[in-house]
Scaffold this motif. Sequence first.
Motif, PDB file in Angstrom:
ATOM      1  N   ARG A 190      48.456  17.867  69.348  1.00 26.16           N
ATOM      2  CA  ARG A 190      47.536  17.488  68.278  1.00 26.16           C
ATOM      3  C   ARG A 190      47.710  16.018  67.899  1.00 26.16           C
ATOM      4  N   GLN A 191      48.953  15.582  67.835  1.00 23.76           N
ATOM      5  CA  GLN A 191      49.217  14.190  67.481  1.00 23.76           C
ATOM      6  C   GLN A 191      48.663  13.249  68.549  1.00 23.76           C
ATOM      7  N   THR A 192      48.813  13.607  69.806  1.00 25.49           N
ATOM      8  CA  THR A 192      48.315  12.769  70.897  1.00 25.49           C
ATOM      9  C   THR A 192      46.792  12.650  70.854  1.00 25.49           C
ATOM     10  N   PHE A 193      46.101  13.774  70.698  1.00 26.51           N
ATOM     11  CA  PHE A 193      44.640  13.760  70.673  1.00 26.51           C
ATOM     12  C   PHE A 193      44.112  13.059  69.423  1.00 26.51           C
ATOM     13  N   THR A 194      44.793  13.252  68.295  1.00 26.52           N
ATOM     14  CA  THR A 194      44.371  12.591  67.058  1.00 26.52           C
ATOM     15  C   THR A 194      44.495  11.081  67.186  1.00 26.52           C
ATOM     16  N   LEU A 198      40.275  11.830  69.883  1.00 28.75           N
ATOM     17  CA  LEU A 198      39.623  12.871  70.672  1.00 28.75           C
ATOM     18  C   LEU A 198      39.482  14.159  69.857  1.00 28.75           C
ATOM     19  N   PRO A 199      38.497  14.994  70.177  1.00 23.91           N
ATOM     20  CA  PRO A 199      38.253  16.203  69.385  1.00 23.91           C
ATOM     21  C   PRO A 199      39.321  17.276  69.570  1.00 23.91           C
ATOM     22  N   GLY A 286      31.232   9.572  73.590  1.00 27.13           N
ATOM     23  CA  GLY A 286      32.069   9.006  74.649  1.00 27.13           C
ATOM     24  C   GLY A 286      33.316   9.806  74.948  1.00 27.13           C
ATOM     25  N   ALA A 287      33.602  10.845  74.179  1.00 26.75           N
ATOM     26  CA  ALA A 287      34.813  11.643  74.423  1.00 26.75           C
ATOM     27  C   ALA A 287      34.651  12.461  75.703  1.00 26.75           C
ATOM     28  N   ASP A 288      35.674  12.444  76.549  1.00 25.25           N
ATOM     29  CA  ASP A 288      35.636  13.220  77.793  1.00 25.25           C
ATOM     30  C   ASP A 288      36.773  14.234  77.877  1.00 25.25           C
ATOM     31  N   ARG A 289      37.511  14.382  76.756  1.00 22.68           N
ATOM     32  CA  ARG A 289      38.613  15.342  76.708  1.00 22.68           C
ATOM     33  C   ARG A 289      38.508  16.144  75.421  1.00 22.68           C
ATOM     34  N   LEU A 290      38.950  17.396  75.484  1.00 21.51           N
ATOM     35  CA  LEU A 290      38.873  18.303  74.337  1.00 21.51           C
ATOM     36  C   LEU A 290      40.128  19.165  74.300  1.00 21.51           C
ATOM     37  N   LEU A 291      40.718  19.290  73.102  1.00 17.64           N
ATOM     38  CA  LEU A 291      41.875  20.161  72.904  1.00 17.64           C
ATOM     39  C   LEU A 291      41.418  21.421  72.170  1.00 17.64           C
TER      40      LEU A 291
END
Length: 423
Positions: A190-194, A198-199, A286-291
């Motif tokens: 979560r910390q990495t994506f935040t 990223l969503p 533009g986001a291409d990754r999702l957690l």
Amino acid sequence: MSDLEATKTRYEVLGPLLDERLLRLWAAREARAIGSGGAYQVAAATGMSLKAIQTGLGELDLLEALPDGLPLTPVPGRRSNGQRSQPRVRLPGGGRKWTEDKDPTILPALELLLADEVAGDPMGRQRWVRSSLRHLSERLAAQGHSASPTTVSRLLKGLGFSQKSNKRKLGAVGRCPERDAQFLYIAAQRQTFTAAGLPIVSVDTKKKELIGNFRNGGRSWCRSAPEVDEHDFPSKAVCQAVPFGVYDVTKNAGFVVVGTSYNTPQFAVSAIARWWQAEGRDAYPGADRLLILADGGGGNGSRAGAWKVNLQERLCNRHRLTVTVCHYPPGCSKWNPVEHRLFSQISKNWEGQPLRSLDLMLGYIRGTTTRTGLRVSAELDDATYPKGQKVTRDDLGKVSFKPHADCPIRNYTISPQIADQQA
């Protein structure tokens, strides 16, 4: 009228008219008049602290011991420059400041520590944390915030937490050995994506609801109680609604797809894809990754092959998204944010109201809000999703599946395939 009620009545009349010291003396006189246990009864009737009443009893003894005409002997009180203070009434604002007044950043710091440790009942208002008061106090101290475990307890109560005793539950699953490690890994993801902007979405299926003139738990303000059928027979229902929730952790926004078929992997992925099309791609251009944070069972279970195949086809390939999925350990579904941040609020919004139609149900979901700014969208999906989707080894072999090094059963990434791979 009992002594307790009489004392409470006198307190309501005299309390606003007396200063702090006179109120102590009055309470002490009331306690003495009651006799044994009087201080406890006065404390219960007035809400005053037992210590204040006991201090008043001491002052009353000193006053009664003075001969007439002699000046008042100093009463033990707070020390000031090494000397005992004379009896006095504190000025407004007197006394030691609250920790949160001296350190305004301690509450945000405590809430940040609790962000990954809060669980809640999706059907009620209970919330709890995993860490002990001492542990939280030590972690706050490491960040430069001085707060004893007692102070942490008071701050937690102000944030809506309280102590709950254990409740034995039949059929409870044993503790997962890598439970704590998985929680730490989810927090790191979560910390990495935040940090990357990223969503992050938390997903799950809410309790199924029978649509019809049936009783709904809870109470609501009304002039007369809604009349419902005596029995909740499924055969008398219009249909059975299956709400699937997608909670955007970063935006504090919910998206609920209400199905009328079954809770299958195909339905779960379809709901997530609907969210991406309706809100996700606009909120994260533009986001291409999702957690995705999900439970370990149900339509989005960690061992369900159909879940992974549908993620590949309906989400990754179709929307060119690289999807990382982290599943919560067994028995830990209530730590999934969608449970206590979205589902619990929806349940409170429609409690005591019969869900007589799908439109009414969707209206209650869309009308769910909180003081923290939660907003919720809802859509109806009346497609049929048959149970028992067959997935072969060849189907699974075509999934661009990459398990993570940490707990690979519960953490993995699925990447979009190029055209020749899909062929």
